[in-house]
Scaffold this active site. Structure first.
Site, PDB file in Angstrom:
ATOM      1  N   LYS A  68       0.795  -1.232   0.000  1.00 25.60           N
ATOM      2  CA  LYS A  68       0.000   0.000   0.000  1.00 25.60           C
ATOM      3  C   LYS A  68       0.829   1.284   0.000  1.00 25.60           C
ATOM      4  O   LYS A  68       0.420   2.276  -0.589  1.00 25.60           O
ATOM      5  CB  LYS A  68      -0.909   0.032   1.237  1.00 25.60           C
ATOM      6  N   ASP A 101     -10.255   3.658   2.296  1.00 19.53           N
ATOM      7  CA  ASP A 101     -10.467   3.186   3.676  1.00 19.53           C
ATOM      8  C   ASP A 101     -11.191   4.214   4.550  1.00 19.53           C
ATOM      9  O   ASP A 101     -12.105   3.857   5.300  1.00 19.53           O
ATOM     10  CB  ASP A 101      -9.126   2.826   4.336  1.00 19.53           C
ATOM     11  N   THR A 150       2.420   1.755  21.489  1.00 19.31           N
ATOM     12  CA  THR A 150       3.685   2.461  21.293  1.00 19.31           C
ATOM     13  C   THR A 150       3.363   3.930  21.047  1.00 19.31           C
ATOM     14  O   THR A 150       2.963   4.321  19.951  1.00 19.31           O
ATOM     15  CB  THR A 150       4.438   1.880  20.077  1.00 19.31           C
TER      16      THR A 150
END
Ligand code: ATR
Length: 280
Positions: A68, A101, A150
């Protein structure tokens, strides 16, 4: 009758549900001259591998992991692809690469009557899926908080999104801080809870779950994740991510064919395929 071809490239790509979904839509619309298939292209030969569908007359392709980001070099990324930093749909006629998306998520939220504008939304995760979600939600006028295991990755997401789209205002928090901040919607963009780790939830054990919120879980296997169960147990509403998969595909379908696909047919065939996969 010349076949009009479209497909998905990835590595591996064998488990992609996109062929089933798109071919069911072609069939339902009696678009017998269209066909969607999956092509496995290893990352080290992406540029060369792209020539195959191009030279074989493919009208367009979907792009999945791990291509992608890398494919951005070989197509003309549009505003959405540049903002999200990834391309998931290409139209070879224009060589434009876009990303469906964010709109897939937003369209599914809207179809589910979930309010976005002016709402506080917590995004869990800071990978590619989260960046698309944050972009879409900010664009639609939500206030967004991001929590990620994270933290530095979440900070980077905010900085990259600001640089690529000018969209500002997503705040990085710890989960405790987010719980105090309060939200009406939680969007899970992590892979936590994904089959086979179905007992896991990104909402850590011991932290009180907010009452009455809506959870949108991008994880669609299982259909009812641990996070969704926590949400419902606390008086909230839970929506699984299958609709986003359908709607991001539907945008690509319409781009290539000029025809709006039957969302319900695509949804049903995916649900059946996933149920089958669970039995196998
Ligand atoms: P995608 O492109 O689909 O978003 P990704 O880039 O691999 O996939 O991102 C996966 C996300 O799930 C990340 O936010 C990841 O957190 P880290 O950035 O800390 O790695 C999150 N994630 C995956 N496994 C996790 C786990 N066991 N606990 C908490 N977060 C997890």
């Amino acid at each position: 009758m010349a076949v009009k071809r479209v497909g998905v490239i990835g590595f591996p790509v064998e488990h992609s549900l996109s062929p089933v979904m798109h071919n069911a839509a072609f069939e339902a619309l009696r678009m017998d001259d269209w066909y969607y298939d999956a092509m496995s292209i290893p990352p080290d030969i992406l540029r060369l591998g792209l020539r195959e569908p191009r030279n074989h007359g493919y009208i367009g392709i979907n792009v999945t992991v791990p291509h992608k980001e890398a494919i951005m070099e070989y197509v003309r990324p549009d505003e959405k692809a540049r903002a999200i930093g990834a391309v998931n749909t290409v139209d070879f006629r224009s060589n434009i690469g876009t990303n469906t998306d964010a709109d897939g998520l937003i369209n599914d939220l809207v179809a589910s009557d979930v309010r976005i504008r002016g709402e506080r939304v917590l995004v869990l995760g800071a990978g590619g899926a989260a960046r698309a979600a944050v972009y879409g939600l900010l664009r639609e006028g939500a206030a967004v908080a991001i929590v990620n295991r994270t933290k530095s990755r979440a900070d980077r997401l905010v900085a990259q999104l600001r640089a690529s789209s000018g969209l500002d205002g997503a705040e990085v928090m710890t989960l405790d801080q987010a719980a105090d901040w309060g939200m009406s919607l939680i969007v899970n963009c992590t892979s936590v809870g994904l089959h086979p780790n179905i007992k896991q939830s990104p909402w850590i054990h011991g932290l009180p779950f907010p009452e009455g919120v809506t959870v949108y879980d991008m994880v669609y296997r299982p259909a009812n994740t641990a996070l969704m169960q926590q949400c419902v147990a606390h008086g909230g509403r839970a929506i699984g991510g299958l609709g986003m998969l359908v709607r991001q595909g539907a945008i690509a379908f319409e781009l290539w064919t000029g025809v709006a696909p039957p969302i319900d047919v695509m949804y049903d065939v995916l649900r059946d395929a996933l149920e089958q996969a669970t039995k196998d």
